[in-house]
Design a protein around this motif. Sequence first.
Motif, short mmCIF file in Angstrom:
data_model
loop_
_atom_site.label_atom_id
_atom_site.label_comp_id
_atom_site.label_asym_id
_atom_site.label_seq_id
_atom_site.Cartn_x
_atom_site.Cartn_y
_atom_site.Cartn_z
N GLU A 6 0.36 -1.59 -13.61
CA GLU A 6 1.53 -1.63 -12.52
C GLU A 6 2.36 -3.25 -12.77
O GLU A 6 3.03 -3.71 -12.77
CB GLU A 6 0.78 -1.74 -11.32
CG GLU A 6 2.15 -1.77 -9.88
CD GLU A 6 3.23 -0.81 -9.81
OE1 GLU A 6 3.77 -1.03 -9.78
OE2 GLU A 6 2.73 -0.32 -10.01
N ARG A 46 8.73 -0.56 -2.93
CA ARG A 46 8.78 -1.68 -3.90
C ARG A 46 8.62 -3.05 -3.40
O ARG A 46 9.30 -2.70 -3.08
CB ARG A 46 9.38 -1.04 -5.45
CG ARG A 46 8.46 0.13 -5.73
CD ARG A 46 9.10 0.20 -7.48
NE ARG A 46 8.59 -0.09 -8.15
CZ ARG A 46 7.29 -0.34 -8.64
NH1 ARG A 46 6.49 1.46 -7.95
NH2 ARG A 46 7.05 -0.75 -9.25
N TRP A 57 -0.32 -1.89 -4.48
CA TRP A 57 -0.81 -2.77 -5.80
C TRP A 57 -1.65 -4.07 -5.52
O TRP A 57 -1.73 -5.07 -5.91
CB TRP A 57 0.15 -2.24 -7.10
CG TRP A 57 -0.66 -2.82 -8.71
CD1 TRP A 57 -1.57 -2.85 -8.76
CD2 TRP A 57 -0.06 -4.46 -8.46
NE1 TRP A 57 -1.16 -3.72 -9.75
CE2 TRP A 57 -0.99 -4.55 -9.46
CE3 TRP A 57 0.67 -5.34 -8.09
CZ2 TRP A 57 -0.82 -6.08 -10.63
CZ3 TRP A 57 1.38 -6.57 -8.39
CH2 TRP A 57 0.11 -6.60 -9.53
N VAL A 80 6.89 -4.26 -8.25
CA VAL A 80 6.21 -4.08 -8.69
C VAL A 80 5.45 -2.84 -6.75
O VAL A 80 6.18 -2.79 -5.65
CB VAL A 80 4.30 -5.24 -8.56
CG1 VAL A 80 4.55 -5.84 -9.60
CG2 VAL A 80 4.40 -5.63 -7.02
#
Length: 226
Positions: A192, A22, A206, A202
């Motif tokens: 997201e 992330r 993505w 996020v």
Amino acid sequence: MTSTAGSPAPTAAPTQPEPGGRIRRFTRAERLVHRTTGLLMLLCLATAVCLYIGPVAQLVGRRRLMITVHEWSGVLLPLPLLLGLLSRELRADLRRLNRFASYDRQWLRAARRRLTRPQDRPAGKFNAGQKLWAGWIAGAVLVMTATGLLMWFTRLLPFVSRTSAIFVHDCLAWAVAVVLAGHVRQALRDPEARRGMRTGHVGRRWAQRHHSRWLTDDPDGTRTVE
């Protein structure tokens, strides 16, 4: 912080993935500004409905209270952003929103052609649609605040009639309601993106799919200009 060749401004280190794949997208200050501004905007719209739509006004009543809440939520609307300017990260993101690059024009062309693959729409941390939205809503808030003050303090600008201020204020209010509904609709279609605004992080996959320029050495994704 490093400096790129030929650039007088320092360059921040490239965006680094957080544990678990992330990436940090927004700081706590940025998320707080977004939430507070959204709450004030909703208060403005909700009280406007209670004031100007007859059946709702009769159902709710308490017109004086609705007027007071509407007026003060409108006056306070620019305040979260002004306080947020104390955040270096928010100022950096405002500069990104204010920079329209060549790939943003590519994004718009792809959007007009209704390309469905996000990778066909190159974008930095913010895509062209988000940049246009941010600029439009910022201008709308300024005009709404100004016309609201002219309605509240009728002698502020004697050469501007209250009727004119009301007309502009009401027409723009409808436009804001429609555009805001579109903004919420887009957010609901992207879990997201909502997670990024809720938690600040996020998924890297993505980000690569929707904001690939953010993860490269492109200035929109890595430079912080002071």
